[in-house]
Scaffold this motif. Sequence first.
Motif, PDB file in Angstrom:
ATOM      1  N   TRP J  40      -7.799  -2.761 150.627  1.00 24.00           N
ATOM      2  CA  TRP J  40      -9.154  -2.273 150.384  1.00 24.00           C
ATOM      3  C   TRP J  40     -10.050  -3.146 150.792  1.00 24.00           C
ATOM      4  CZ3 TRP J  40      -9.971   0.588 145.048  1.00 24.00           C
ATOM      5  CH2 TRP J  40     -11.054   1.096 144.915  1.00 24.00           C
ATOM      6  N   ARG J  41     -10.253  -2.788 152.233  1.00 22.86           N
ATOM      7  CA  ARG J  41     -11.185  -3.646 153.157  1.00 22.86           C
ATOM      8  C   ARG J  41     -12.611  -3.843 152.951  1.00 22.86           C
ATOM      9  NH1 ARG J  41     -10.929  -4.021 159.671  1.00 22.86           N
ATOM     10  NH2 ARG J  41      -8.684  -3.902 159.462  1.00 22.86           N
ATOM     11  N   HIS J  42     -13.282  -2.774 152.459  1.00 19.09           N
ATOM     12  CA  HIS J  42     -14.629  -2.621 151.991  1.00 19.09           C
ATOM     13  C   HIS J  42     -14.840  -1.664 150.973  1.00 19.09           C
ATOM     14  CE1 HIS J  42     -16.046  -4.774 155.678  1.00 19.09           C
ATOM     15  NE2 HIS J  42     -15.192  -3.869 156.543  1.00 19.09           N
ATOM     16  N   LEU J  43     -15.775  -2.068 150.187  1.00 19.82           N
ATOM     17  CA  LEU J  43     -16.116  -1.363 149.047  1.00 19.82           C
ATOM     18  C   LEU J  43     -17.683  -1.456 148.436  1.00 19.82           C
ATOM     19  CD1 LEU J  43     -15.602  -0.046 146.095  1.00 19.82           C
ATOM     20  CD2 LEU J  43     -14.802  -2.386 145.273  1.00 19.82           C
ATOM     21  N   ILE J  55     -13.327   1.532 152.779  1.00 20.23           N
ATOM     22  CA  ILE J  55     -12.557   1.423 153.989  1.00 20.23           C
ATOM     23  C   ILE J  55     -11.382   1.012 153.522  1.00 20.23           C
ATOM     24  CG2 ILE J  55     -12.438   0.785 156.333  1.00 20.23           C
ATOM     25  CD1 ILE J  55     -14.782   2.383 155.820  1.00 20.23           C
TER      26      ILE J  55
END
Lengths: 96, 96, 96, 96, 96, 96, 96, 96, 96, 96
Positions: J40-43, J55
């Motif tokens: 879960w690379r970006h939140l 992302i």
Amino acid sequence: MLFHVEMKVCFPHDMDAERAERLKADEKAMSQRLQREGVWRHLWRIAGQYANISIFDVESPAHLHDVLSQLPLFPFMQIEVRALCRHASSIHDDDR
Amino acid sequence: MLFHVEMKVCFPHDMDAERAERLKADEKAMSQRLQREGVWRHLWRIAGQYANISIFDVESPAHLHDVLSQLPLFPFMQIEVRALCRHASSIHDDDR
Amino acid sequence: MLFHVEMKVCFPHDMDAERAERLKADEKAMSQRLQREGVWRHLWRIAGQYANISIFDVESPAHLHDVLSQLPLFPFMQIEVRALCRHASSIHDDDR
Amino acid sequence: MLFHVEMKVCFPHDMDAERAERLKADEKAMSQRLQREGVWRHLWRIAGQYANISIFDVESPAHLHDVLSQLPLFPFMQIEVRALCRHASSIHDDDR
Amino acid sequence: MLFHVEMKVCFPHDMDAERAERLKADEKAMSQRLQREGVWRHLWRIAGQYANISIFDVESPAHLHDVLSQLPLFPFMQIEVRALCRHASSIHDDDR
Amino acid sequence: MLFHVEMKVCFPHDMDAERAERLKADEKAMSQRLQREGVWRHLWRIAGQYANISIFDVESPAHLHDVLSQLPLFPFMQIEVRALCRHASSIHDDDR
Amino acid sequence: MLFHVEMKVCFPHDMDAERAERLKADEKAMSQRLQREGVWRHLWRIAGQYANISIFDVESPAHLHDVLSQLPLFPFMQIEVRALCRHASSIHDDDR
Amino acid sequence: MLFHVEMKVCFPHDMDAERAERLKADEKAMSQRLQREGVWRHLWRIAGQYANISIFDVESPAHLHDVLSQLPLFPFMQIEVRALCRHASSIHDDDR
Amino acid sequence: MLFHVEMKVCFPHDMDAERAERLKADEKAMSQRLQREGVWRHLWRIAGQYANISIFDVESPAHLHDVLSQLPLFPFMQIEVRALCRHASSIHDDDR
Amino acid sequence: MLFHVEMKVCFPHDMDAERAERLKADEKAMSQRLQREGVWRHLWRIAGQYANISIFDVESPAHLHDVLSQLPLFPFMQIEVRALCRHASSIHDDDR
């Protein structure tokens, strides 16, 4: 003849969990029987959604409706149907 | 991995007829090459529309974009992509 | 088998008037031939719109696509197709 | 005069099954009476949906509303109405 | 019988100014003749839009279509029609 | 000044029948009082729908909101408002 | 009385650059005159769009339409109008 | 502060090819300068579309608008902006 | 910086009346405190709807989200946010 | 490979508060574990909404579906997925 079918499952939030599991098991059994019979030709999950995209190979729209309306999850699904036909550029024999 | 792709062709009405025919012939040739290579796995016409529904088998989203953006009709198409994955109820080995 | 077809005509504003009249006459002739052959079973105008609602009786989606894509106005129409089947409550023999 | 009517049935999920069956039986009886009287001229199932497409032959919009609003399933249906008229290309006498 | 009609005018940007003025003058003349005849019963501008909302009093959907399709601006308008009927709570005699 | 108002009634399916009848009777009484006062100038049923199209003649948007928000069915209606103004082609004195 | 107005500018791509600049200058001049007169009460740019959100303080919908339809960019704008009224929780005197 | 921006490029079909190439080269140069400056923090292609999804890190909505409206392709793009903020569950320091 | 916020309230029909009144009173109190502090700069009712259009003056999108998500009616509202910036034609000092 | 995922949470209004809190705590824990693992690379939170934009960096669409469908809030979320790929203008190494 082929039909492109999208099915989106919408369970009510207060549905009894046991009933939901039984419905899903019945749906899976009927789906696999229809796949073995060649009626439900393709079945894919849409990533991230409780939904599928399927290709049905049936004798008529009436046949398609009979099949879809007898699915155990039919009352809980939004279904969209589009008629397909062979594309002049296709080289795949069974993309009828 | 599989992607579900809908392509709708929108030619401008004042397009040169000869250019349109050449583009369509080029599109057909490239489409058939990609089908032979196993990348363009299924190709169906949507009945009544200048549009198709296709299943692509590619290595990555980047691979898919390279393939689609090099199609001769790419500048004239509205394209919608959805990622597919194997459905737990599928019995077809290649419905990956 | 029956399909419900909506056709909406969208001529470009700068279209040559003579060409438009010739296309409309050709469309009418082909439409009436298809009606006589029993393929174009019903044809109604939607009040207030340059559009129609039609019922086609064809052998398959491929047959439907052949018919629709050869209409002279096909390049100028938005077409929407829905597959019909007999309704369990219908008493009309030919509402197949 | 003719009206094109689409009806989509949306039962609440917690509806009493017996009541639903009774409503559907009443709906079928009234639908068949209206078909015999020539008011409900055509009735087709949309493949894959709990929905129909119908052609009504009524004396006025008020007549149409009376008929539709007295259907037993009226409170559970989304209804869309479009006025039809004879198409200049139609050769069918009763496509009025 | 009454129909609710919305008309939205969409002139192409490269339209000849003189032709546009002539079309608008013709439209106004025909609109006022239809109002005097009682066919075009109400005519309002939608604030901020090149669009109107109108109430037509006609003999049938066919009559309505004849009237609308002969308007000089018909080829440049998006038209939406809805059939009206008397409301049970209305006290206005001519809200038929 | 005139406003075009569309009201669509959406009763919850589990609503108490007696309460619904009382609300409808109150709505009718208030609607007829507002019609007598000249505020609710036109009221039509949309054929086939539990919905109306109305023309209100009010002093301001605030006046319109006061009237609409005090209707007994207000909590159960989807309401859409559009401001009208006199059309330059209108010959009806009260199409203000 | 106050109206909430969204304006989105859509210039045709082949528009003469000099004409576009002249129209924009004229629009700015008229906009600033209307702001000085208190008619165009607020004017904001929507970030990332060739569009604005505005609050107009006018005498009537007719007044609003006169103002909007005389803007030099009116033929190139999509305009959406909503009537506002004082909110019972507002403490700002001029949020009428 | 961060904004989520979607840009979709829509070139007119009759655009001069040389001008299009020059605009694209200018767009790329400005985009890379803004990336180096830390303003255009992320830039991804949407698979199958002439469109991107971007994350901008700017001082204000005004700053964002200045940046976007000066892009060479701005007149040919549909742009949609959404304001982002830190998610309470994020563990990434720069997901501000 | 300014944000344009639309809030539409959707209470469930079976909500306890007393709880609804208490929530509305709390919402009003918090709204007026935020107005006094200059954060909730404008607040208008949309005529005919249980909805408002507001202008917030906040330090950042994070500040805006904190304010909106702490409103007592937040769980019952559909909220749409658009970032605003100063318009080059504005003459109002506080249309920042 | 990267996917752009929008998640919108829709809790039923009559949900047990304790259960909701437990689900949210479980969701946070699983989200943070997936962030630590690099999946879960970006939140980001979308300002004003109970929704996020994320992302994901996964091995395949199937991997993405496994991750999303095991989130504790999955039954209460509307999820939209779009496949991303590297943009030719990107200078960021990890905007793969």
